[in-house]
Design a protein around this motif. Structure first.
Motif, PDB file in Angstrom:
ATOM      1  N   GLY A 192     -56.131 -10.546 -84.687  1.00 21.87           N
ATOM      2  CA  GLY A 192     -55.033  -9.637 -84.379  1.00 21.87           C
ATOM      3  C   GLY A 192     -53.670 -10.280 -84.560  1.00 21.87           C
ATOM      4  N   VAL A 193     -53.554 -11.542 -84.170  1.00 20.56           N
ATOM      5  CA  VAL A 193     -52.285 -12.263 -84.337  1.00 20.56           C
ATOM      6  C   VAL A 193     -51.953 -12.422 -85.819  1.00 20.56           C
ATOM      7  CG1 VAL A 193     -51.137 -14.481 -83.989  1.00 20.56           C
ATOM      8  CG2 VAL A 193     -52.455 -13.456 -82.121  1.00 20.56           C
ATOM      9  N   LEU A 194     -52.951 -12.779 -86.623  1.00 24.20           N
ATOM     10  CA  LEU A 194     -52.724 -12.950 -88.064  1.00 24.20           C
ATOM     11  C   LEU A 194     -52.314 -11.634 -88.719  1.00 24.20           C
ATOM     12  CD1 LEU A 194     -55.762 -15.259 -88.951  1.00 24.20           C
ATOM     13  CD2 LEU A 194     -53.353 -15.916 -88.797  1.00 24.20           C
ATOM     14  N   ALA A 195     -52.977 -10.542 -88.329  1.00 23.65           N
ATOM     15  CA  ALA A 195     -52.625  -9.238 -88.901  1.00 23.65           C
ATOM     16  C   ALA A 195     -51.219  -8.830 -88.497  1.00 23.65           C
ATOM     17  CB  ALA A 195     -53.643  -8.191 -88.452  1.00 23.65           C
ATOM     18  N   ALA A 196     -50.862  -9.057 -87.242  1.00 21.95           N
ATOM     19  CA  ALA A 196     -49.522  -8.698 -86.769  1.00 21.95           C
ATOM     20  C   ALA A 196     -48.450  -9.526 -87.463  1.00 21.95           C
ATOM     21  CB  ALA A 196     -49.439  -8.883 -85.254  1.00 21.95           C
ATOM     22  N   ALA A 197     -48.797 -10.790 -87.812  1.00 20.01           N
ATOM     23  CA  ALA A 197     -47.830 -11.645 -88.487  1.00 20.01           C
ATOM     24  C   ALA A 197     -47.691 -11.301 -89.960  1.00 20.01           C
ATOM     25  CB  ALA A 197     -48.249 -13.108 -88.329  1.00 20.01           C
ATOM     26  N   GLY A 198     -48.578 -10.440 -90.463  1.00 21.22           N
ATOM     27  CA  GLY A 198     -48.489 -10.011 -91.856  1.00 21.22           C
ATOM     28  C   GLY A 198     -48.853 -11.082 -92.863  1.00 21.22           C
ATOM     29  N   VAL A 199     -49.886 -11.882 -92.570  1.00 22.83           N
ATOM     30  CA  VAL A 199     -50.287 -12.934 -93.506  1.00 22.83           C
ATOM     31  C   VAL A 199     -50.680 -12.304 -94.839  1.00 22.83           C
ATOM     32  CG1 VAL A 199     -51.054 -14.534 -91.716  1.00 22.83           C
ATOM     33  CG2 VAL A 199     -52.654 -12.858 -92.636  1.00 22.83           C
ATOM     34  N   SER A 200     -50.403 -13.020 -95.911  1.00 22.25           N
ATOM     35  CA  SER A 200     -50.711 -12.504 -97.249  1.00 22.25           C
ATOM     36  C   SER A 200     -50.869 -13.678 -98.193  1.00 22.25           C
ATOM     37  CB  SER A 200     -49.597 -11.569 -97.751  1.00 22.25           C
ATOM     38  OG  SER A 200     -48.368 -12.281 -97.821  1.00 22.25           O
ATOM     39  N   GLY A 201     -51.442 -13.391 -99.360  1.00 19.54           N
ATOM     40  CA  GLY A 201     -51.609 -14.425-100.376  1.00 19.54           C
ATOM     41  C   GLY A 201     -52.921 -15.177-100.224  1.00 19.54           C
ATOM     42  N   ALA A 202     -53.269 -15.896-101.285  1.00 23.03           N
ATOM     43  CA  ALA A 202     -54.552 -16.604-101.311  1.00 23.03           C
ATOM     44  C   ALA A 202     -54.625 -17.701-100.260  1.00 23.03           C
ATOM     45  CB  ALA A 202     -54.783 -17.182-102.703  1.00 23.03           C
ATOM     46  N   TRP A 203     -53.470 -18.257 -99.826  1.00 25.29           N
ATOM     47  CA  TRP A 203     -53.501 -19.348 -98.846  1.00 25.29           C
ATOM     48  C   TRP A 203     -54.098 -18.899 -97.516  1.00 25.29           C
ATOM     49  CZ3 TRP A 203     -51.269 -18.961 -94.103  1.00 25.29           C
ATOM     50  CH2 TRP A 203     -50.365 -17.912 -93.908  1.00 25.29           C
ATOM     51  N   ALA A 204     -54.043 -17.584 -97.236  1.00 26.29           N
ATOM     52  CA  ALA A 204     -54.547 -17.073 -95.965  1.00 26.29           C
ATOM     53  C   ALA A 204     -56.068 -16.994 -95.920  1.00 26.29           C
ATOM     54  CB  ALA A 204     -53.951 -15.698 -95.675  1.00 26.29           C
TER      55      ALA A 204
END
Length: 421
Positions: free
Chosen positions: A312-324
């Motif tokens: 949930g924290v990662l989704a809220a932070a809007g992670v994106s890209g292959a590094w995630a």
């Protein structure tokens, strides 16, 4: 046939070794049956975008085929479980595996997503035989910690299906069309039929069978639904499966469309996370006799809550890209490791609370709840404005389900303890 104890002083060690060999064979036979369902759901996951394009449908329509097989397995278990209590385990099992093989072959020539969805439902109904009857056979033969130990061994072998399924599916796309996956499923079903016919004796003698009468069946099901010792862990299992299946059904689209992964990269991540499931089941097996079953289940639920909280924290932070992707893999690995504690312990608590004479019905009710909740709740992740699952929708659905599973277990375990006292 109880689990083989250490040989007593003066006992024949060859006899103990023979019993261990028979137990190992039983694990392999039942695991082959139990793995058919997970393999049917996972093998074609990397091909979702290709199937959607080939059939001229949307990704959401293809994802519905996954929901269809889950609902089919839910319905099938409600029918096949009581039948196995009345007719024995072998006959319903052999018929179910044969129909599964035929449905798999039919899936190779579907003209549309609608027909594909219908055949997947039939495939699920037939595939339910392996799942429901395998659990009933374990209840016929084992009790208590012996049952928990056997279920952990079973999950070790069964876990290879979701581990190898997407990996094999991704590689099959390199050498042929997506229909090749269903040819493999048909071959697995034929192999399973042969294994059952020659390797699985009848575990429910005629004297322990219950006549299949509607009134008697209704009374049995009603008693199970009112028994907090059964319904608590059964609901916990179903909800936990819903959280895991949201990941299984949605991450193929999310990883490839949102994070740019290839089908082969998704398969590798899925395999790594499934190793977490296998490791969890074996750590759970090691703790049997050292930690009580309810505490092991509570530990698994705690790990699930931690994993979905980070998601949930990662989704809220809007992670994106292959590094995630490596970060998400670690989160889902933790989720799967925790599920490795939840599944065998919840199954043991639910099934062991009932007598062997109703083990088929109890297994059917528990399995139908598991697949109905898994298929129904996981579809919520795709109910977005675009009609496609996203990391955010996955996080919302999985968090809600995990919290519900923990709450159900906490409330029902307390009630069961008060009833026992």
């Amino acid at each position: 046939m109880p689990a083989a104890p250490p040989p007593a002083p003066g006992a024949d060690p060859g006899r103990g070794a023979g019993r261990r060999r028979r137990t190992a064979v039983l694990v392999l036979v039942l695991a082959t049956l139990t793995a058919t369902g997970p393999l049917a759901t996972d093998l074609y996951l990397p091909a979702f975008p290709v199937i959607a394009e080939d059939l001229g449908s949307t990704e959401a329509q293809i994802q519905l085929t996954l929901t269809a097989i889950m609902l089919g397995m839910a319905v099938g278990q409600l029918v096949i479980g009581p039948l196995s209590d009345a007719l024995g385990r072998r006959r319903p099992l052999l018929v179910g595996v044969a129909v599964f093989a035929l449905a798999s072959l039919a899936c190779m020539v579907v003209p549309s997503a609608g027909v594909f969805t219908g055949l997947r439902f039939v495939q699920g109904v037939a595939g339910a035989a392996g799942a429901v009857i395998s659990r009933a056979v374990v209840r016929d033969m084992f009790e208590g910690d012996d049952a928990a130990r056997f279920f952990s061994r079973l999950m070790l072998v069964t876990g290879l299906a979701p581990l190898l399924g997407p990996v094999l599916g991704g590689q099959l796309l390199r050498v042929g069309p997506w229909q090749l996956s269903f040819a493999v499923l048909a071959a697995v079903a034929v192999t399973s039929w042969v294994v059952v016919f020659f390797g699985l004796p009848e575990s429910l003698p005629s004297g322990r069978r219950r006549p299949l009468r509607a009134r008697s069946l209704a009374q049995t099901v009603g008693g199970l639904l009112r028994d907090v010792r059964f319904i608590g862990p059964a609901l916990t299992l179903g909800l936990s499966f819903g959280a895991m299946f949201t990941y299984i059904s949605s991450f193929s689209f999310v990883s490839q469309n949102e994070f740019g992964a290839s089908a082969q990269q998704f398969s590798l991540m899925f395999a790594v996370n499934t190793v977490g499931l296998l490791l969890g089941t074996q750590v759970n097996a090691y703790l049997i006799g050292r930690v009580e079953t309810p505490r092991r289940l509570a530990g698994g639920l705690t790990g699930m809550l931690a994993a979905v909280a980070v998601l949930g924290v990662l989704a809220a932070a809007g992670v994106s890209g292959a590094w995630a992707l490596p970060v998400l893999t670690a989160v889902f690995w933790t989720l799967m490791f925790s599920v490795g504690f939840v599944f065998p312990n919840a199954t043991t608590l639910a099934i062991s609370s009932q007598s062997p004479s109703v083990a088929g019905t109890a297994s059917a009710l528990m399995g139908s709840m598991q697949f109905a909740l898994g298929g129904g709740l996981s579809s919520l992740a795709g109910m977005t404005a675009t009609g496609q699952a996203s990391l955010a929708s996955m996080a919302v659905v999985m968090s809600g389900i995990a919290v519900a599973a923990a709450a159900v277990f906490a409330v029902t375990a307390r009630r069961a303890a008060r009833t026992a006292a």
